[in-house]
Scaffold this active site. Structure first.
Site, short mmCIF file in Angstrom:
data_model
loop_
_atom_site.label_atom_id
_atom_site.label_comp_id
_atom_site.label_asym_id
_atom_site.label_seq_id
_atom_site.Cartn_x
_atom_site.Cartn_y
_atom_site.Cartn_z
CB SER A 1 -0.95 -0.03 1.20
OG SER A 1 -1.92 0.98 1.11
CG HIS B 1 -5.63 -2.28 0.32
ND1 HIS B 1 -4.95 -2.03 -0.84
CD2 HIS B 1 -4.98 -1.59 1.28
CE1 HIS B 1 -3.93 -1.22 -0.59
NE2 HIS B 1 -3.92 -0.94 0.68
#
Length: 708
Positions: free
Chosen positions: A551, A671
């Site tokens: 990320s 995610h």
């Protein structure tokens, strides 16, 4: 609480097999797929920005799907023949397929938690209806998908413990379908459609639900009547755009509705509103005019605010909800030298978590601010703070470290007694791991902390396979928690390092602001300095050093490898932001503009262009071997970043075939996790095989202590 048939320690034969892994033969590289280019370019502020792989942004286009299939086939062709798969997979199975349990929520004398048995793929939702009662299954997701791709998680539990809201998630998507379950009847009584939710709150009478949901126009707060056919009533949020985040919470007695508006996810500014549901009336602002962060928890009739308003290291303020005027606010816990990273309420007390040089301490305070005892922690490690309810004496917290698997502790607020509620039975020898904290200087002289772990007695001769990771953003503090990745790396003879960079929350808001917007380069400098320290301190060399990040951490390692490619042998870049000129145009990236800035602003464009990895790849450079990881299930960071960067680096790198640029692209990964245990093992096995190959794990000599 948990039992495991596996031994509590790693068998010597298993460890020896891993460490003595035969030197891996170089894989025969068939060469990356040919990727077409276009003449696409943007001109911003007089600067031409070529984007030859813009066509890969279209995720559903047949050409993109064919390219993804070809890249996955190439990755399989490179990594597939490498040796050691069975050994690594077997060990990761021992580390991951264990009995897992989460901290419980106590409502109405009942304990709600999730648990995954060693032979299960996904965690199951359970209730224990009284202390010592048997655990009862509420929701078993193993039956919801043949591929075990659906996971479930608690969203809320009613005050009496007779109704739960849980989210059902496909793969790693952020969006969930919320289901309301009658605990005693064992049936779903209502459903909220699949969406991106933030805050689900069941009313005490179990007739309604307050929630916040992202709509096309931005986040909105709604009230839903359980079982009702009418449209949900919109209560709050008009005028807030999609770059805002709105969260909701109900006080334990259900009297007060708390609404928090975050100005993006950079944790720089927030607004607080409260509605007295007993008295009726509209939501009224507690604070909406200050450039500071406020995070609220309600205990009784008091709102406790953790805030950096006039306190960069944070303090805790108390607001009487019967008279919330700002001049009546009280300071309960003042700012100190160490940052207050968390404040929660439980058992009539306020629990404050401080970070002292990134090492947590938890202390109780009376509502009037009188200090109470500290909650004992086992040593250097990670905890998320105490969780509980204002009117419940039991509170729970977790603790783990790079050397110690997670343990869940129960804290009796009234007596201060703490005992073990559950301990994960991971088959490792914690006593064989040496964990220490070091400090080094960044490029501008700033003192940066880092945790370093390895086997005791390891010779530090500059040839140790070393894996460095970090995050450095969004006010998030990185603590040295346990992971299967770190455990495997350490016991395989490697050094595992976690650096605490500026941009995070380790030292308060000033530390955060020193690594964002126009100061983002500080984060990359801190990370590069960590790598240089590891080399100078004889842990590693440029031939034995790898970096990894996900990320915002993916952006970190992307910037590091484009700025200092000669410093690293291998890179794992997961779910990354890489095209920082266009990032804000996709999915929910508007949340992050307060952290990074936007190319729509000329001054910010210049900053972003200077470090954006995609715009800084240079033809003919010998880049490290890279494994990009992403997938369709990532609905937060657009997978197009990894797709475009893979194609660009494959065309640009001049490194030999045994330093490839690879892409692992999963159609369900994302995610928010949620992958079944077997898929976690498969993915991590591939990642470890790539790193073991590149860093020669098994080739490095073994020896006794160097005296360090």
């Amino acid at each position: 609480m948990m039992r495991s048939a596996r031994p509590a320690v790693l068998a010597a034969a298993t460890l020896s097999a891993l460490v003595a892994l035969a030197p891996p033969a170089r894989s025969a590289d068939p060469g990356p797929p040919s990727t077409r280019t276009t003449d696409t370019a943007d001109t911003l502020y007089g600067v031409s920005l070529p984007d030859p792989y813009r066509w890969l942004e279209d995720q559903k286009a047949p050409d993109t799907r064919a390219w993804i299939d070809a890249e996955n086939a190439y990755t399989d062709a490179v990594i597939g023949p490498l040796p050691g798969k069975e050994r690594i997979e077997r060990r990761l199975t021992e580390l991951i397929k264990i009995d897992l349990v989460t901290s419980p929520v106590v409502r109405g004398g009942r304990y709600f938690f999730s648990k995954r048995a060693a032979d299960q793929e996904q965690p199951v939702l359970y209730v224990r209806k009284a202390e010592g009662a048997p655990d009862e299954v509420l929701v078993d997701p193993q039956t919801l998908s043949a591929e075990h791709a659906i996971s479930v998680v608690f969203a809320d539990v009613s005050a009496d413990g007779r109704m739960v809201a849980y989210g059902a998630r496909l793969g790693g998507e952020d969006e969930v379908e919320v289901r309301l379950l009658d605990v005693d009847a064992g049936r779903v009584v209502d459903t909220l459609r699949k969406a991106r939710y933030s805050g689900i709150n069941i009313t005490p009478d179990k007739q309604g639900v307050y929630y916040s949901r992202q709509t096309p126009d931005g986040p909105r707060v709604f009230r839903h009547r359980i079982g009702g056919a009418e449209a949900d009533a919109e209560l709050f949020g008009k005028g807030y755009g999609p770059e805002k985040i709105i969260d909701t919470d109900l006080s334990g007695d259900g009297r007060y509705l708390l609404v928090t508006v975050l100005h993006g996810s950079a944790a720089r500014k927030s607004e607080i509103y409260v509605q007295d549901l007993a008295q009726g009336g509209a939501l009224r602002p507690i604070v909406n005019d200050l450039d500071a962060l406020f995070v609220g928890r309600i205990g009784g009739g008091t709102l406790f605010l953790r805030t950096n308003w006039n306190a960069p290291n944070y303090r805790v303020m108390a607001v009487d909800l019967r008279d919330p005027a700002r001049d009546k606010w009280r300071e309960v816990v003042p700012q100190g030298e160490s940052v207050i990273s968390n404040a929660s309420v439980a058992g009539g007390r306020v629990f404050v978590t401080r970070l002292e040089d990134v090492q947590p301490r938890i202390q109780a305070y009376a509502p009037d601010g009188k200090p109470g005892p500290e909650v004992p922690l086992p040593g250097i490690g990670a905890t998320g703070g105490i969780g509980g309810d204002w009117d419940v004496d039991e509170a729970f917290f977790t603790f783990s470290s790079l050397a110690q698997p997670q343990t869940i502790y129960r804290h009796r607020v009234s007596t201060g007694a703490t005992d073990v509620w559950a301990r994960l039975a991971v088959p490792i020898k914690s006593e064989d791991v040496q964990l220490r904290q070091v400090f080094y200087k960044s490029k501008d002289g700033t003192r940066i902390p880092m945790f370093v772990a390895h086997r005791k007695g390891l010779v530090l001769d500059g040839k140790r396979p070393t894996l460095l990771t970090a995050y450095g953003g969004f006010n998030v503090a990185q603590l040295p928690s346990f992971s299967a990745r770190a455990a495997l790396w350490i016991e395989s003879g490697g050094v595992y390092a976690l650096a605490n960079l500026r941009g995070g929350g380790e030292y308060g808001e000033e530390w955060h602001r020193a690594g964002m917007l126009e100061k983002k380069q500080n984060v990359f400098d801190d990370f590069i300095a960590a790598a240089e320290w590891l080399v100078a301190s004889k842990y590693a060399s440029a031939d034995t050093l790898a970096i990894s990040g996900n990320s915002n951490g993916g952006l970190l390692v992307g910037a590091a490898m484009t700025q200092r490619p000669e410093l690293f042998k291998a890179v794992v870049c997961g779910y990354p932001l890489l095209d920082m000129i266009r990032y804000h145009k996709f999915f929910v990236a508007g949340y992050w503009v307060p952290e990074y800035g936007s190319a729509d602003d000329k001054a910010q464009f210049e900053v972003l262009r200077a470090y954006s990895p995609y715009q800084n790849v240079k033809k003919g450079v010998r880049y490290p071997a890279v494994l990009f990881i992403t997938g369709d299930g990532d609905t937060r960071v657009a997978p197009l970043h990894a797709r475009k960067m893979t194609a660009l680096m494959q065309a640009a790198t001049s490194s030999p075939a045994d330093h490839p640029v690879l892409l692992h692209y999963d159609t369900k990964a994302g995610h928010s996790g949620g992958l079944p245990a077997s898929k976690q093992i498969d993915d991590l096995t591939q990642e470890m095989r790539f790193l073991f190959w590149q860093l020669g794990v098994g080739e490095a000599p073994r020896g006794r202590s160097s005296g360090r």
